[in-house]
Design an enzyme around this catalytic site. Structure first.
Site, PDB file in Angstrom:
ATOM      1  N   ASP A  15       6.657   9.884 -12.661  1.00  0.00           N
ATOM      2  CA  ASP A  15       7.794  10.091 -11.753  1.00  0.00           C
ATOM      3  C   ASP A  15       8.429  11.480 -11.921  1.00  0.00           C
ATOM      4  OD1 ASP A  15      10.266   9.930 -10.445  1.00  0.00           O
ATOM      5  OD2 ASP A  15      10.724   7.925 -11.200  1.00  0.00           O
ATOM      6  N   HIS A  55      15.792   7.144 -12.269  1.00  0.00           N
ATOM      7  CA  HIS A  55      14.570   7.905 -12.557  1.00  0.00           C
ATOM      8  C   HIS A  55      14.716   8.661 -13.882  1.00  0.00           C
ATOM      9  CE1 HIS A  55      12.956   7.120  -8.542  1.00  0.00           C
ATOM     10  NE2 HIS A  55      14.204   7.224  -8.133  1.00  0.00           N
TER      11      HIS A  55
HETATM   12 ZN    ZN Z   1      10.449   5.609  -5.074  1.00  0.00          ZN
HETATM   13 ZN    ZN Z   2      12.244   3.108  -6.588  1.00  0.00          ZN
END
Ligand code: ZN
Ligand code: ZN
Length: 582
Positions: free
Chosen positions: A219, A393
């Site tokens: 990510d 995130h």
């Molecule tokens: Zn996403």
């Molecule tokens: Zn997500």
């Protein structure tokens, strides 16, 4: 069928007319092909990645994106699956990492084209099933899977590994095939004390690393943030403080998909004796599904109908609302504009915006906050009080931990804009991945792996922006968007001429209609001159190109555009219309 899915019926019809599924035999030697269809150009992109080994294809995620503002009037962007449509018979399954829109939102539009079995965790299944119901799709095959399950798709097998993110039930995927072991971790963060569910299964991830991970996908959203993101738990503590100190009504706006955070609002409400009302359709949907599936624990009698909210004492109710991004027509936007049917703000109200503005939404959020202040409310947003929002995130130190733990030979950064991918690639090198083994992908670019290693090929499958606009899918393209921009920025001028078919003689004075160009009543002089210009340009064009040909109209368009530009410095869209009468 919900209106936003009206186009789905059309997609189903078209799909039925296509040739039956055929298995396409792969002529290439045995290699794993990895193709991002979406997800490596922008954050919030329509995520979709293809893993193809020989005759077996597995598709990961099927997200939707909300178009940038310059794509005027476009409702949404979906993945371009033409490559997959041609190989429909080879698709063994579609598997979903989690239930966010940028990962599941396009299912109703795409599934009828691909007709493949789908797999996801129970919460994600519930959210997908809701979309299928809304779209009137009844024949889809959707199977619930759990962490630890292993699915076999021909030569590809996929093991589900638990990760944490801002929604429960999130999966990392350990993808095995003869070319190696690939760990796909699209949306995740480090969270040792999640508000719901368990922390990520780091033990299993470490075991996979022991097996030897060929390539890691990770990510890139927050690669530019230093350190660690704080735990979601700090928000619960902040909510407690707010609930304790606030005497009046509390309105909390957040993303409706953040089930963990909704649970924390419910916990605080319970502690401080408030009931909860829900405002906003998507919030209702998520809460209903998450309650049905047992992800949200809501005490009996706590939820009250938003229509009854004014019958409760202000200090006995909290309202969970959509609209943290200042979205048009959303609940909080309507509240801020005094347009909400049941909620009128006053000085005693406290509005908590438990989100930060996603890039691109800053203006809308600023306008929203200004309007809330104008209505007199006490506003708490993430710039005033940092612990009412944390990201879902990973920040840099979390990303480093993933590298340290997985020790991949190759690295493919995903879920980010180009600059995020590049920075994440640099971080990988810092963490020991060899520079030539960092692959910066772009949507449509093909990477190939065999059991010796992998490389980024020069092959690109064609990927276009597939736009949905009302009942149309793919019929709005760059040309239409360009016209809309021109119309929006410069307006339109249409001129009408009625002429005799035999010799092109004018039968009436030219008519002119304009929109968004100039206020005609106050520009009589200009209109008069324009009418004269229509006559002279027609006379000239007729000499050269005939009474009513494409060339005649084109010549008039050029002449009139030039005239208007000289007179006003503006470039409206000019459409000369010529009607011939016998
Ligand atoms: Zn996403
Ligand atoms: Zn997500």
């Amino acid at each position: 069928v919900d209106n936003k899915y009206a186009v789905v019926q059309q997609i189903q019809e078209q799909a039925k007319q296509q040739a039956p599924q055929q298995i396409l035999l792969s002529s290439a030697s045995r290699k794993l092909r990895i193709i991002p269809i979406g997800g490596v150009s922008d954050i919030g992109d329509r995520n979709m990645t293809v893993f193809e080994y020989g005759e077996d294809i597995v598709v990961i995620d099927c997200g939707i994106a909300f178009p940038p503002r310059e794509m005027l009037g476009v409702d949404s962007l979906i993945p371009d699956v033409s490559y997959l449509e041609q190989r429909k018979g080879n698709i063994r399954g579609m598997i979903f990492t989690h239930g966010h829109e940028d990962h599941i939102g396009s299912v109703p539009y795409i599934w009828p084209k691909l007709v493949c079995p789908m797999y996801a965790t129970p919460l994600t299944c519930g959210l997908i099933q809701h979309k299928l119901n809304e779209a009137g799709i009844t024949d889809a095959s959707l199977t619930a899977v759990q962490e630890g399950d292993r699915l076999h798709f021909g030569q590809i097998s996929i093991e589900m590994v638990r990760l944490t993110h801002s929604i429960p039930d999130v999966l990392g995927l350990a993808i095995r095939c003869p070319a190696g072991l690939f760990f796909y971790a699209t949306d995740w963060r480090l969270e040792h004390t999640p508000a719901l569910g368990q922390p990520a299964d780091w033990t299993r991830i470490a075991q996979l690393a022991g097996e030897g991970i060929t390539a890691l996908f990770s990510d890139s959203t927050n690669v530019d943030r230093a350190g660690y993101s704080p735990s979601e738990r700090i928000i619960g503590e902040a909510f407690d403080r707010i609930f304790q100190e606030t005497k009046g009504r509390i309105i909390i706006a957040q993303f409706s998909s953040q089930i963990n955070r909704i649970q924390q609002v419910i916990n605080s409400a319970k502690k401080f004796g408030r009931k909860i009302a829900i405002s906003g359709r998507s919030m209702e949907t998520y809460v209903t599904i998450a309650m049905q599936l047992g992800y949200l624990r809501v005490p009996d009698g706590m939820l009250v109908d938003i229509r009854k909210v004014n019958t409760l004492e202000p200090n006995r109710v909290a309202i969970l609302s959509t609209g943290s991004q200042g979205e048009e027509f959303s609940s909080l936007t309507r509240i801020s504009e005094g347009e909400h049917r049941h909620i009128k703000l006053d000085k005693s109200d406290t509005v908590v915006i438990s989100a930060s503005a996603i890039p691109g939404n800053e203006d809308a959020v600023n306008r929203l906050i200004d309007n809330l202040y104008r209505e007199g409310a006490n506003v708490i947003h993430s710039k005033l009080m940092t612990d009412i929002h944390v990201s879902g995130h990973p920040s840099r130190d979390e990303l480093k931990l993933m590298f340290a733990l997985t020790q991949p030979r190759y690295f493919i950064p995903i879920h980010g804009g180009y600059h995020n991918l590049i920075e994440h690639g640099k971080l990988a090198i810092e963490m020991g991945v060899e520079e030539q083994n960092v692959m910066i992908m772009e949507n449509g670019r093909v990477a190939e792996f065999d059991n010796r290693g992998g490389k980024l090929t020069d092959e690109r499958i064609p990927i276009e922006d597939v736009m949905i606009d009302g009942l149309g899918i793919g019929d709005v393209g760059p040309i239409v968007i360009r016209e809309r921009q021109l119309l929006g920025n410069e307006g339109i001028v249409t001129t009408f001429l009625v002429v005799k078919q035999s010799n092109g003689e004018l039968l009436a004075s030219p008519d002119i209609i304009s929109r968004g160009f100039i206020y005609m009543r106050e520009a009589e002089d200009l209109m008069h001159k324009l009418r004269e210009e229509v006559k002279t340009s027609y006379a000239r064009a007729k000499e050269q190109h005939g009474i009513n040909s494409d060339e005649t109209r084109q010549a008039m368009r050029d002449a009139l555009s030039q005239f208007l530009f000289q007179a006003t410095g503006r470039n409206p869209l000019v459409i000369p219309v010529i009607t011939t009468i016998a």
